[in-house]
Design a protein around this motif. Structure first.
Motif, PDB file in Angstrom:
ATOM      1  N   ILE A   2       0.394  10.423  -8.511  1.00  0.00           N
ATOM      2  CA  ILE A   2       0.663   9.003  -8.273  1.00  0.00           C
ATOM      3  C   ILE A   2      -0.339   8.134  -9.038  1.00  0.00           C
ATOM      4  O   ILE A   2      -0.007   7.038  -9.475  1.00  0.00           O
ATOM      5  CB  ILE A   2       0.621   8.677  -6.764  1.00  0.00           C
ATOM      6  N   ILE A   3      -1.560   8.605  -9.206  1.00  0.00           N
ATOM      7  CA  ILE A   3      -2.566   7.839  -9.942  1.00  0.00           C
ATOM      8  C   ILE A   3      -2.508   8.147 -11.439  1.00  0.00           C
ATOM      9  O   ILE A   3      -2.697   7.256 -12.269  1.00  0.00           O
ATOM     10  CB  ILE A   3      -3.973   8.127  -9.383  1.00  0.00           C
ATOM     11  N   PHE A   4      -2.240   9.375 -11.802  1.00  0.00           N
ATOM     12  CA  PHE A   4      -2.177   9.747 -13.219  1.00  0.00           C
ATOM     13  C   PHE A   4      -1.051   9.021 -13.944  1.00  0.00           C
ATOM     14  O   PHE A   4      -1.241   8.525 -15.063  1.00  0.00           O
ATOM     15  CB  PHE A   4      -1.999  11.266 -13.361  1.00  0.00           C
ATOM     16  N   ASN A   5       0.111   8.966 -13.350  1.00  0.00           N
ATOM     17  CA  ASN A   5       1.259   8.365 -14.025  1.00  0.00           C
ATOM     18  C   ASN A   5       1.050   6.890 -14.379  1.00  0.00           C
ATOM     19  O   ASN A   5       1.387   6.487 -15.499  1.00  0.00           O
ATOM     20  CB  ASN A   5       2.536   8.573 -13.216  1.00  0.00           C
ATOM     21  N   PRO A   6       0.519   6.031 -13.500  1.00  0.00           N
ATOM     22  CA  PRO A   6       0.253   4.648 -13.931  1.00  0.00           C
ATOM     23  C   PRO A   6      -0.772   4.565 -15.061  1.00  0.00           C
ATOM     24  O   PRO A   6      -0.727   3.647 -15.866  1.00  0.00           O
ATOM     25  CB  PRO A   6      -0.282   3.972 -12.671  1.00  0.00           C
ATOM     26  N   SER A   7      -1.673   5.525 -15.132  1.00  0.00           N
ATOM     27  CA  SER A   7      -2.644   5.498 -16.231  1.00  0.00           C
ATOM     28  C   SER A   7      -1.970   5.776 -17.568  1.00  0.00           C
ATOM     29  O   SER A   7      -2.556   5.528 -18.616  1.00  0.00           O
ATOM     30  CB  SER A   7      -3.764   6.506 -15.976  1.00  0.00           C
ATOM     31  N   ARG A   8      -0.759   6.268 -17.537  1.00  0.00           N
ATOM     32  CA  ARG A   8       0.012   6.537 -18.753  1.00  0.00           C
ATOM     33  C   ARG A   8       1.227   5.617 -18.875  1.00  0.00           C
ATOM     34  O   ARG A   8       2.105   5.843 -19.685  1.00  0.00           O
ATOM     35  CB  ARG A   8       0.488   7.999 -18.767  1.00  0.00           C
ATOM     36  N   GLY A   9       1.295   4.592 -18.024  1.00  0.00           N
ATOM     37  CA  GLY A   9       2.363   3.596 -18.140  1.00  0.00           C
ATOM     38  C   GLY A   9       3.571   3.818 -17.269  1.00  0.00           C
ATOM     39  O   GLY A   9       4.499   3.021 -17.287  1.00  0.00           O
ATOM     40  N   GLU A  10       3.610   4.876 -16.489  1.00  0.00           N
ATOM     41  CA  GLU A  10       4.745   5.144 -15.587  1.00  0.00           C
ATOM     42  C   GLU A  10       4.326   4.729 -14.186  1.00  0.00           C
ATOM     43  O   GLU A  10       3.797   5.518 -13.414  1.00  0.00           O
ATOM     44  CB  GLU A  10       5.111   6.620 -15.631  1.00  0.00           C
ATOM     45  N   PHE A  58       3.676   4.327 -10.714  1.00  0.00           N
ATOM     46  CA  PHE A  58       3.887   4.962  -9.414  1.00  0.00           C
ATOM     47  C   PHE A  58       5.107   5.871  -9.371  1.00  0.00           C
ATOM     48  O   PHE A  58       5.779   5.982  -8.354  1.00  0.00           O
ATOM     49  CB  PHE A  58       3.937   3.915  -8.300  1.00  0.00           C
ATOM     50  N   GLN A  59       5.389   6.542 -10.467  1.00  0.00           N
ATOM     51  CA  GLN A  59       6.449   7.539 -10.491  1.00  0.00           C
ATOM     52  C   GLN A  59       5.868   8.883 -10.062  1.00  0.00           C
ATOM     53  O   GLN A  59       4.694   9.162 -10.288  1.00  0.00           O
ATOM     54  CB  GLN A  59       7.037   7.668 -11.892  1.00  0.00           C
ATOM     55  N   ALA A  60       6.668   9.691  -9.427  1.00  0.00           N
ATOM     56  CA  ALA A  60       6.234  11.018  -9.000  1.00  0.00           C
ATOM     57  C   ALA A  60       7.419  11.973  -9.045  1.00  0.00           C
ATOM     58  O   ALA A  60       8.562  11.579  -8.799  1.00  0.00           O
ATOM     59  CB  ALA A  60       5.654  10.969  -7.592  1.00  0.00           C
ATOM     60  N   SER A  61       7.122  13.222  -9.341  1.00  0.00           N
ATOM     61  CA  SER A  61       8.191  14.214  -9.366  1.00  0.00           C
ATOM     62  C   SER A  61       8.446  14.798  -7.974  1.00  0.00           C
ATOM     63  O   SER A  61       9.392  15.530  -7.776  1.00  0.00           O
ATOM     64  CB  SER A  61       7.838  15.337 -10.338  1.00  0.00           C
ATOM     65  N   PHE A  62       7.590  14.461  -7.008  1.00  0.00           N
ATOM     66  CA  PHE A  62       7.737  14.977  -5.650  1.00  0.00           C
ATOM     67  C   PHE A  62       8.801  14.236  -4.849  1.00  0.00           C
ATOM     68  O   PHE A  62       9.323  14.769  -3.874  1.00  0.00           O
ATOM     69  CB  PHE A  62       6.414  14.861  -4.882  1.00  0.00           C
ATOM     70  N   ILE A  63       9.055  12.999  -5.233  1.00  0.00           N
ATOM     71  CA  ILE A  63      10.015  12.170  -4.502  1.00  0.00           C
ATOM     72  C   ILE A  63      11.014  11.580  -5.499  1.00  0.00           C
ATOM     73  O   ILE A  63      10.665  11.322  -6.644  1.00  0.00           O
ATOM     74  CB  ILE A  63       9.310  11.046  -3.698  1.00  0.00           C
ATOM     75  N   PRO A  64      12.259  11.358  -5.074  1.00  0.00           N
ATOM     76  CA  PRO A  64      13.281  10.883  -6.014  1.00  0.00           C
ATOM     77  C   PRO A  64      13.259   9.368  -6.240  1.00  0.00           C
ATOM     78  O   PRO A  64      14.140   8.837  -6.897  1.00  0.00           O
ATOM     79  CB  PRO A  64      14.587  11.311  -5.351  1.00  0.00           C
ATOM     80  N   TYR A  65      12.274   8.670  -5.712  1.00  0.00           N
ATOM     81  CA  TYR A  65      12.193   7.217  -5.845  1.00  0.00           C
ATOM     82  C   TYR A  65      10.757   6.842  -6.191  1.00  0.00           C
ATOM     83  O   TYR A  65       9.850   7.661  -6.151  1.00  0.00           O
ATOM     84  CB  TYR A  65      12.636   6.528  -4.545  1.00  0.00           C
ATOM     85  N   ASN A  66      10.572   5.593  -6.525  1.00  0.00           N
ATOM     86  CA  ASN A  66       9.240   5.097  -6.858  1.00  0.00           C
ATOM     87  C   ASN A  66       8.367   5.092  -5.607  1.00  0.00           C
ATOM     88  O   ASN A  66       8.829   4.756  -4.522  1.00  0.00           O
ATOM     89  CB  ASN A  66       9.363   3.681  -7.427  1.00  0.00           C
ATOM     90  N   PHE A  67       7.089   5.452  -5.766  1.00  0.00           N
ATOM     91  CA  PHE A  67       6.166   5.526  -4.625  1.00  0.00           C
ATOM     92  C   PHE A  67       6.027   4.180  -3.923  1.00  0.00           C
ATOM     93  O   PHE A  67       5.798   4.133  -2.721  1.00  0.00           O
ATOM     94  CB  PHE A  67       4.799   6.014  -5.092  1.00  0.00           C
ATOM     95  N   LEU A  68       6.176   3.077  -4.645  1.00  0.00           N
ATOM     96  CA  LEU A  68       6.080   1.760  -4.019  1.00  0.00           C
ATOM     97  C   LEU A  68       7.203   1.525  -3.015  1.00  0.00           C
ATOM     98  O   LEU A  68       7.085   0.661  -2.153  1.00  0.00           O
ATOM     99  CB  LEU A  68       6.079   0.663  -5.079  1.00  0.00           C
ATOM    100  N   GLY A  69       8.280   2.292  -3.113  1.00  0.00           N
ATOM    101  CA  GLY A  69       9.343   2.206  -2.127  1.00  0.00           C
ATOM    102  C   GLY A  69       8.966   2.871  -0.819  1.00  0.00           C
ATOM    103  O   GLY A  69       9.595   2.646   0.211  1.00  0.00           O
ATOM    104  N   GLN A  70       7.926   3.662  -0.832  1.00  0.00           N
ATOM    105  CA  GLN A  70       7.459   4.355   0.369  1.00  0.00           C
ATOM    106  C   GLN A  70       6.236   3.651   0.963  1.00  0.00           C
ATOM    107  O   GLN A  70       6.176   3.396   2.151  1.00  0.00           O
ATOM    108  CB  GLN A  70       7.111   5.796   0.019  1.00  0.00           C
ATOM    109  N   HIS A  71       5.247   3.380   0.114  1.00  0.00           N
ATOM    110  CA  HIS A  71       4.009   2.722   0.544  1.00  0.00           C
ATOM    111  C   HIS A  71       3.526   1.807  -0.571  1.00  0.00           C
ATOM    112  O   HIS A  71       3.596   2.167  -1.737  1.00  0.00           O
ATOM    113  CB  HIS A  71       2.888   3.734   0.806  1.00  0.00           C
ATOM    114  N   VAL A  72       3.010   0.670  -0.197  1.00  0.00           N
ATOM    115  CA  VAL A  72       2.352  -0.199  -1.164  1.00  0.00           C
ATOM    116  C   VAL A  72       0.853  -0.016  -0.939  1.00  0.00           C
ATOM    117  O   VAL A  72       0.320  -0.437   0.088  1.00  0.00           O
ATOM    118  CB  VAL A  72       2.768  -1.673  -0.984  1.00  0.00           C
ATOM    119  N   GLU A  73       0.209   0.667  -1.853  1.00  0.00           N
ATOM    120  CA  GLU A  73      -1.218   0.947  -1.739  1.00  0.00           C
ATOM    121  C   GLU A  73      -1.916   0.504  -3.019  1.00  0.00           C
ATOM    122  O   GLU A  73      -2.223   1.311  -3.899  1.00  0.00           O
ATOM    123  CB  GLU A  73      -1.446   2.437  -1.489  1.00  0.00           C
TER     124      GLU A  73
END
Length: 92
Positions: free
Chosen positions: A31-39, A41-56
């Protein structure tokens, strides 16, 4: 201070010996690595953006170190220092 040093040492020793809790650490590492590369809050663990689950937004503090090459060790050290610091208010 001593507690923080001991917690950090223990966390990093567990990391070096492959004894960390893999799922949570891997999840937030990604979740932290992907924004450092421009993606953002994307994650391969969940089918949606992490911001749809938690805003942190606090996680954004780790994006720059990750962009500079940091890894999960930064998360482990931060966790250990914050856990040790949580005892400070109990002293007073």
């Amino acid at each position: 201070m001593l507690a923080a040093c001991l917690f950090v040492r223990h966390a990093l020793t567990r990391w070096d010996r492959f004894q960390t809790n893999a799922f949570d650490l891997a999840f937030f590492d990604q979740i932290i690595f992907n924004p450092s590369r421009g993606e953002w809050f994307q994650a391969s663990f969940i089918p949606y953006n992490f911001l749809g689950q938690h805003v942190e937004p606090i996680l954004l503090l780790f994006v720059v170190p990750y962009r500079l090459g940091a890894g999960p060790e930064v998360l482990l050290v931060t966790q250990a220092v914050v856990a040790a610091g949580a005892a400070v208010p109990l002293l007073f």
